[in-house]
Scaffold this motif. Structure first.
Motif, PDB file in Angstrom:
ATOM      1  N   GLN A  49      33.603  17.210  20.273  1.00  0.00           N
ATOM      2  CA  GLN A  49      32.666  16.386  21.033  1.00  0.00           C
ATOM      3  C   GLN A  49      31.365  17.133  21.320  1.00  0.00           C
ATOM      4  O   GLN A  49      30.267  16.562  21.232  1.00  0.00           O
ATOM      5  N   ALA A  58      29.104  17.346  18.318  1.00  0.00           N
ATOM      6  CA  ALA A  58      28.499  16.075  17.906  1.00  0.00           C
ATOM      7  C   ALA A  58      27.724  15.381  19.017  1.00  0.00           C
ATOM      8  O   ALA A  58      27.237  14.261  18.814  1.00  0.00           O
ATOM      9  N   ALA A  59      27.596  16.008  20.181  1.00  0.00           N
ATOM     10  CA  ALA A  59      26.896  15.362  21.303  1.00  0.00           C
ATOM     11  C   ALA A  59      25.511  14.894  20.853  1.00  0.00           C
ATOM     12  O   ALA A  59      24.704  15.702  20.377  1.00  0.00           O
ATOM     13  N   PRO A  60      25.209  13.598  21.007  1.00  0.00           N
ATOM     14  CA  PRO A  60      23.991  13.055  20.394  1.00  0.00           C
ATOM     15  C   PRO A  60      22.707  13.302  21.176  1.00  0.00           C
ATOM     16  O   PRO A  60      21.613  13.167  20.621  1.00  0.00           O
ATOM     17  N   THR A  61      22.825  13.660  22.453  1.00  0.00           N
ATOM     18  CA  THR A  61      21.626  13.848  23.273  1.00  0.00           C
ATOM     19  C   THR A  61      21.792  15.088  24.149  1.00  0.00           C
ATOM     20  O   THR A  61      22.922  15.546  24.390  1.00  0.00           O
ATOM     21  N   ASN A  72      25.046  22.771  18.064  1.00  0.00           N
ATOM     22  CA  ASN A  72      24.418  21.504  18.431  1.00  0.00           C
ATOM     23  C   ASN A  72      22.900  21.683  18.535  1.00  0.00           C
ATOM     24  O   ASN A  72      22.433  22.632  19.173  1.00  0.00           O
ATOM     25  N   HIS A 106      20.859  20.351  20.331  1.00  0.00           N
ATOM     26  CA  HIS A 106      20.372  20.205  21.707  1.00  0.00           C
ATOM     27  C   HIS A 106      20.839  21.354  22.611  1.00  0.00           C
ATOM     28  O   HIS A 106      20.781  21.236  23.840  1.00  0.00           O
TER      29      HIS A 106
END
Length: 320
Positions: free
Chosen positions: A26, A29-32, A98, A100
């Motif tokens: 998770q 792959a955290a999108p933000t 990631n 971000h």
């Protein structure tokens, strides 16, 4: 909640490792940025349950290394904590991968990412068997040292209980206290030497597997020394040698003169005054009450702190 009432439950290792794998996926792959920060908070919250159990077990174990129940729990963590550390390393890799990741620095401070990087640099799945052995050796040392009993003044004493005798006004008693301590280590020389030798080889092997020259190099990473390294530590040691050691030499000479010792020996090091060291006045309850009063006089914050610590029986200060 008082310390004695804190519940302990051995963690479910399979469930914990599975959850770590889920969190790693998770986090990667955290999108933000907001999603990454939220997941990082969640990961810290979930790992806190494991850490609480680990620390509780270790505190109980070190309070009495002969207790079979807590020895068994310490053995469990010795055996299984390396796998958890490896899972946490996978989480760190996921976060760093990631795009971000910088959001964590904005949310939690500039050291969070270097700390995660050090976690990655300090662990590898190949180290798990070595770390299991390392943990067992550390616990064996704690048991050997923590269980030490010596005879002095007609009493059976632990090593910490010798401190009072090391401050005796009688130089013969001071030396006897040091001799009693040394005799225990001498009697168990082979065991201590074996533990030390095995630890040195074990830790150097861990370092070599990770690509470091030796454990000293790896230890800078494991101790999370961010922003400085061997060069800076050497400069600090040199400063100590140049400025602190001469000052301490003068202080020791003044102390020897004050207590009337022409040729001070190592067993005189704990004695500070010719009429004896200051001694606490009052029993345990009176001393703790005085400490509470002092902390309240310092500030409301320290007052609240000491109230919490004492009311919940968080202190373990009685020598045993």
């Amino acid at each position: 909640m008082k310390f004695c009432d804190m519940p302990y439950k051995r963690p479910d290792l399979s469930a914990l490792l599975a959850r770590c794998a889920e969190l790693a996926a998770q986090l990667s792959a955290a999108p933000t940025p907001e999603a990454l920060v939220a997941l990082y908070r969640e990961e810290n919250h979930e790992m806190a349950h494991y850490r609480t159990a680990q620390i509780l077990a270790n505190i109980h174990y070190t309070q009495d290394t002969r207790d079979p129940i807590w020895s068994a729990e310490q053995d469990w963590f010795d055996e299984n904590s390396p796998a958890v550390s490896n899972a946490e390393t996978c989480i760190a890799k996921a976060i760093l991968s990631n795009p971000h990741a910088e959001a964590l620095a904005d949310a939690f401070g500039s050291t969070v990412l270097p700390t995660l990087q050090n976690r990655v640099k300090a662990m590898d799945e190949r180290l798990i068997p070595l770390q299991q052995k390392e943990n067992a050796l550390i616990s064996a040392y704690q048991k050997l040292y923590g269980g030490a009993l010596v005879t002095l003044d007609g009493k059976r004493l632990t090593i910490p209980q010798l401190n009072l005798y090391k401050e005796s006004m009688d130089p013969a008693m001071r030396r006897a206290a040091y001799d009693a301590e040394a005799a225990y280590f001498d009697a168990h020389r082979q065991e201590f030497d074996s533990i030390y030798d095995q630890l040195v080889h074990n830790r150097n092997e861990q370092a070599r597997i990770l690509g470091y020259k030796d454990y000293s190099e790896l230890s800078y990473v494991r101790m999370n020394r961010i922003g400085y390294g061997p060069k800076e530590v050497k400069a600090f040691r040199d400063e100590v040698a140049v400025h602190v050691v001469p000052m301490l030499t003068k202080i020791m000479a003044l102390k020897a003169k004050r207590i009337g010792l022409e040729h001070p020996m190592f067993w005189d090091s704990a004695l500070n005054f010719a009429d004896g060291n200051p001694a606490p006045h009052g029993n345990y309850e009176e001393l703790m009450a005085s400490a509470r009063k002092m902390y309240h006089e310092l500030s409301p914050v320290t007052g609240a702190f000491i109230d919490f610590m004492q009311d919940n029986e968080m202190f373990d200060v009685m020598s045993r």
